[in-house]
Scaffold this active site. Structure first.
Site, short mmCIF file in Angstrom:
data_model
loop_
_atom_site.label_atom_id
_atom_site.label_comp_id
_atom_site.label_asym_id
_atom_site.label_seq_id
_atom_site.Cartn_x
_atom_site.Cartn_y
_atom_site.Cartn_z
N ASN A 2 0.19 -5.15 -9.49
CA ASN A 2 1.35 -4.26 -9.40
C ASN A 2 2.56 -5.05 -9.88
O ASN A 2 3.08 -5.90 -9.15
CB ASN A 2 1.54 -3.79 -7.95
CG ASN A 2 2.80 -2.94 -7.78
OD1 ASN A 2 3.40 -2.51 -8.76
ND2 ASN A 2 3.19 -2.70 -6.54
N TRP A 3 2.97 -4.77 -11.10
CA TRP A 3 4.08 -5.54 -11.68
C TRP A 3 5.43 -5.17 -11.06
O TRP A 3 6.42 -5.84 -11.29
CB TRP A 3 4.15 -5.32 -13.20
CG TRP A 3 3.04 -5.95 -13.98
CD1 TRP A 3 2.01 -6.72 -13.49
CD2 TRP A 3 2.83 -5.88 -15.40
NE1 TRP A 3 1.19 -7.12 -14.51
CE2 TRP A 3 1.67 -6.63 -15.69
CE3 TRP A 3 3.52 -5.27 -16.45
CZ2 TRP A 3 1.18 -6.77 -17.00
CZ3 TRP A 3 3.03 -5.41 -17.74
CH2 TRP A 3 1.88 -6.14 -18.01
N LYS A 4 5.47 -4.06 -10.33
CA LYS A 4 6.73 -3.54 -9.79
C LYS A 4 7.76 -3.44 -10.92
O LYS A 4 7.39 -3.22 -12.06
CB LYS A 4 7.22 -4.42 -8.64
CG LYS A 4 6.13 -4.69 -7.59
CD LYS A 4 6.68 -5.21 -6.32
CE LYS A 4 5.56 -5.68 -5.43
NZ LYS A 4 5.94 -5.79 -4.04
N SER A 38 0.71 -10.26 -0.33
CA SER A 38 0.73 -11.70 -0.57
C SER A 38 -0.66 -12.28 -0.84
O SER A 38 -0.94 -13.42 -0.47
CB SER A 38 1.43 -12.43 0.59
OG SER A 38 2.77 -11.99 0.70
N GLY A 46 0.78 -8.08 -6.02
CA GLY A 46 2.14 -7.98 -6.55
C GLY A 46 2.55 -9.24 -7.28
O GLY A 46 2.17 -9.49 -8.42
N GLY A 47 3.30 -10.09 -6.58
CA GLY A 47 3.88 -11.29 -7.19
C GLY A 47 2.90 -12.12 -8.01
O GLY A 47 3.22 -12.54 -9.13
N GLY A 107 5.19 -9.16 -0.30
CA GLY A 107 6.27 -9.95 -0.88
C GLY A 107 6.90 -10.94 0.08
O GLY A 107 7.96 -11.50 -0.19
N GLU A 115 -2.16 -2.14 2.76
CA GLU A 115 -1.07 -3.08 2.52
C GLU A 115 -0.16 -3.13 3.75
O GLU A 115 0.76 -2.31 3.87
CB GLU A 115 -0.25 -2.63 1.31
CG GLU A 115 -1.02 -2.59 0.02
CD GLU A 115 -0.13 -2.88 -1.19
OE1 GLU A 115 -0.47 -3.79 -1.94
OE2 GLU A 115 0.91 -2.23 -1.34
N GLU A 159 7.08 0.60 -0.73
CA GLU A 159 8.45 0.57 -1.26
C GLU A 159 8.91 1.97 -1.63
O GLU A 159 10.11 2.28 -1.56
CB GLU A 159 8.52 -0.40 -2.46
CG GLU A 159 8.43 -1.85 -1.98
CD GLU A 159 7.84 -2.83 -2.98
OE1 GLU A 159 7.73 -2.50 -4.17
OE2 GLU A 159 7.49 -3.95 -2.55
N HIS A 166 3.08 3.71 -2.27
CA HIS A 166 3.40 2.30 -2.00
C HIS A 166 4.51 2.26 -0.96
O HIS A 166 5.40 3.12 -0.94
CB HIS A 166 3.86 1.62 -3.30
CG HIS A 166 3.96 0.14 -3.18
ND1 HIS A 166 5.02 -0.48 -2.56
CD2 HIS A 166 3.12 -0.86 -3.55
CE1 HIS A 166 4.82 -1.79 -2.56
NE2 HIS A 166 3.67 -2.05 -3.16
C1 PEP Z 1 2.37 -4.97 -3.66
O1 PEP Z 1 3.51 -4.79 -4.04
O2 PEP Z 1 1.54 -4.06 -3.73
C2 PEP Z 1 2.02 -6.31 -3.15
C3 PEP Z 1 0.89 -6.47 -2.54
O3 PEP Z 1 2.93 -7.31 -3.36
P1 PEP Z 1 2.74 -8.88 -3.04
O4 PEP Z 1 1.37 -9.26 -3.53
O5 PEP Z 1 3.82 -9.54 -3.82
O6 PEP Z 1 2.87 -9.04 -1.58
#
Ligand code: PEP
Length: 249
Positions: free
Chosen positions: A9-11, A209, A230-231, A171, A165, A96, A94
């Protein structure tokens, strides 16, 4: 055992040059027999990413999809439009989007339905906040979120992907332990099993994470069928390490 799925997930990150470079590194480093891999790019780059990845091992996903088919919904992107570009997945619900855009369980369920109706696989995100976990409400929250999607999508439910999640792990660098994650995944699997005889087919991803160091342990759990990353999906070496762990698991 089914192949695992790793979705990045590049966001709201990336750029034309950076996307091309990242995808080139990912293609070059892909293991011989990879798990399913996808990258969920910002809407504006979907066509670019679809063009670059066409015919390769990396599928493309959107980060959202409209709950409507067409019309006066400025800024929205329909499932039909995603299908038009050959987009395989769409993240829905998601945290967010639930948090910053007020998406309710009902809206998320409708988005999943629109995606399914166009042959786009929804990656349905569920997860509890830290406050909810500390109040002992994790199971209640994730079951409520998934129940809305099951209720709206009926027999198609085995076609979705679920991503557990925990909001407190997204994040933040705080990861659920493999045992904590497995416990919730087992709850979600049982809930799916009550709705479809094909619950075992559903990929239930862990997200929060996940990184190069913890992926192997998380992916070793019985009901963890992959990751929503994500990251770490923005760094080719890290994402490739996660893909390698999932491909070997
Ligand atoms: C996400 O945004 O779906 C996610 C899991 O982010 P991160 O891996 O950065 O926690």
């Amino acid at each position: 055992m089914k192949k695992k799925l790793i979705a990045g997930n590049w966001k709201m990150n990336g750029g034309v040059a950076a996307n091309a470079a990242l995808l080139e590194q990912l293609s070059a480093g892909m293991p011989a027999n990879p798990c399913w891999v996808a990258v969920c790019a910002p809407a504006v780059y979907l066509q670019q990413v679809a063009t670059i990845t066409h015919g390769g091992a990396i599928a493309v996903g959107a980060q959202d999809v409209s709950a409507h088919d067409a019309g006066a919904y400025t800024g929205e992107m329909s499932a039909g439009m995603l299908r038009d570009l050959g987009i395989r997945y769409a993240i829905v619900g998601h945290s967010e989007r639930r948090q910053y855009h007020g998406e309710t369980d009902a809206v998320v369920a409708l988005k999943a339905q629109k995606a399914l109706s166009c042959g786009v696989t929804p990656i349905v995100c569920v997860g509890e906040t830290l406050e909810e976990r500390e109040a002992g409400k994790t199971e209640e929250v994730v079951k409520r979120q998934l129940a809305a999607v099951i209720h709206t999508n009926g027999h198609c439910i085995s076609e979705i992907v679920v991503a557990y999640e925990p909001v407190w792990a997204i994040g933040t660098g705080k990861t659920a332990t493999p045992e904590q994650a497995q416990e919730v995944h087992a709850v979600l699997r049982a809930q799916l099993a009550a709705a479809t005889p094909h619950a075992d087919r559903v990929h239930i991803l862990y997200g929060g994470s996940m990184n190069a160091a913890n992926a192997q342990q998380l992916l070793g759990q019985k009901d963890i069928d992959g990751g929503l990353v994500g990251g770490a999906s923005l760094k080719a070496a890290d994402f490739l390490t996660i893909i390698a762990a999932a491909s070997a698991a």
